[in-house]
Design an enzyme around this catalytic site. Sequence first.
Site, PDB file in Angstrom:
ATOM      1  CE  LYS A  20       3.020  17.791  20.007  1.00 54.78           C
ATOM      2  NZ  LYS A  20       4.245  18.368  19.431  1.00 54.78           N
ATOM      3  CB  SER A  21       5.457  12.751  15.956  1.00 58.05           C
ATOM      4  OG  SER A  21       6.001  13.345  17.104  1.00 58.05           O
ATOM      5  N   GLY A  92       7.312  23.438  17.366  1.00 61.60           N
ATOM      6  CA  GLY A  92       8.702  23.200  16.977  1.00 61.60           C
ATOM      7  C   GLY A  92       8.789  22.238  15.801  1.00 61.60           C
ATOM      8  CB  SER A 166      17.072  16.510  17.247  1.00 65.24           C
ATOM      9  OG  SER A 166      15.983  17.170  16.626  1.00 65.24           O
ATOM     10  CD  GLN A 168      11.079  19.106  16.674  1.00 69.80           C
ATOM     11  OE1 GLN A 168      11.835  20.053  16.910  1.00 69.80           O
ATOM     12  NE2 GLN A 168       9.905  18.975  17.251  1.00 69.80           N
ATOM     13  CG  ASP A 314       8.194  14.974  23.624  1.00 73.51           C
ATOM     14  OD1 ASP A 314       9.152  15.741  23.842  1.00 73.51           O
ATOM     15  OD2 ASP A 314       7.766  14.720  22.481  1.00 73.51           O
ATOM     16  CE  LYS A 341      12.637  18.267  23.739  1.00 71.35           C
ATOM     17  NZ  LYS A 341      12.735  17.832  22.343  1.00 71.35           N
TER      18      LYS A 341
END
Length: 427
Positions: A20-21, A92, A166, A168, A314, A341
């Site tokens: 996914k990332s 997110g 993080s 992100q 995760d 999350k």
Amino acid sequence: MKLITNKIALNGTIEVPGDKSISHRSIMFGALAKGKTTIRHFLLAEDCLSTIKAFRSLGVAIEVSEHEVTIDGASFSHLKAPKESLDVGNSGTTIRLMMGILAGQPFKVELFGDDSLAKRPMNRVMLPLRAMGAKLDGKNNSEFAPITVLGTTHLKPIEYTMPVASAQVKSALIFAALQASGETVIYEKEKTRDHTEQMIRQFGGKITTEGLTIKVEGGQTFIGQNVTVPGDISSAAFFLVAASIVPHCEIKLINVGLNPTRTGILDVLKEMGGDFTIHQGESDVSEPVGDIIIKTAKLKATTISGEMIPRLIDELPIIALLATQAEGTTIIKDAAELKVKETNRIDAVATELTKMGAVITPTEDGLIIHGKTALKAAKVTSYGDHRIGMMLQIAALLVQEGEVELEQADAVNVSYPAFFDDLKSLS
Ligand code: SPQ
């Protein structure tokens, strides 16, 4: 939805969906690179489709077929003002990375998502972006989505020490830094997934990483690439745990991404007595891949903390289930990030697995799990969180009598739409 229960063995081979990332980032770099990018084994799940939708609204031509995604990219300066606000659903990663990309654009954009996303903290991205000269605002003292990015073409480089671990936040800052004049330096708190850095290099750009220090220059040009996305180790994690705790299992997982910033679950499994072998393969995404063969094992408790946490953040819900089947007391700490999350994953794991008979205590920054416990039938909920939903299905495999009913089972579509079918394919 009624879950599959009472499994006495699981055997077979699974190719888990694309990471996914990496899928999100492949769309972003494909859109920002000159020329054509093709992406194979892209994750066609709700979160990554939100990223595609957002870039299409910004004027980027993206074609999606069953086997390939094709992007006709240009550069940062070719993005166009969208006609409407961008709806990023539950993702997110999309909203936070887009904030960094849009911070340097000369137009106004509003980003919003679902109820879960509206509760997740956005200040962690907005504060450093503002220090670079970006103009952004959010609801309730800027903390939450909807986010308005006013845009500027004058971002300045900064030196920034990250208060949270993080990927992100780091990635949003890197995307903004690529549009700033000069060199930005980021100091990570702990090493987090480095797919953005890997992909900058793959698309012909430059970024230096030395320990926890990252340096990136603005004004770079990227060239379109052929990308093959590795299988998502976060999705493989559900089968790694299923094979370990259901009796008489042997499962082969093929083409799983083995980037060391993501393989914490394999280290924990090894520590707990897991029985698996890895056959390293090759990939063209500068990301290692391999096949994993895993069998049922007798497990013992462990402690998971510190710099290990970002390497398996995760996977902690499914690792908590694993710990219910290990002898002794497993302690998970330093994982307060779990509270912000898709749902509060500390509370969700403790509440739902307790309903099924597990002995779990939630703490401020983790979980204490006493094993080994039998699990029983119950009515449970995913809280709309894909990882909680899939964890509860794996837990249900151990229930010998009665039915396990899962509310909001369709949350799995966020990252793994074929999850239930893949599980059924194991005989
Ligand atoms: O995208 P989203 O919703 O944040 O997804 C999650 C997940 O479980 O799939 C977290 F809820 O993964 C994040 C991960 O926790 C994906 C991610 C990334 O691609 O950069 C980084 C991690 O988040 P963070 O906040 O630690 O940077």
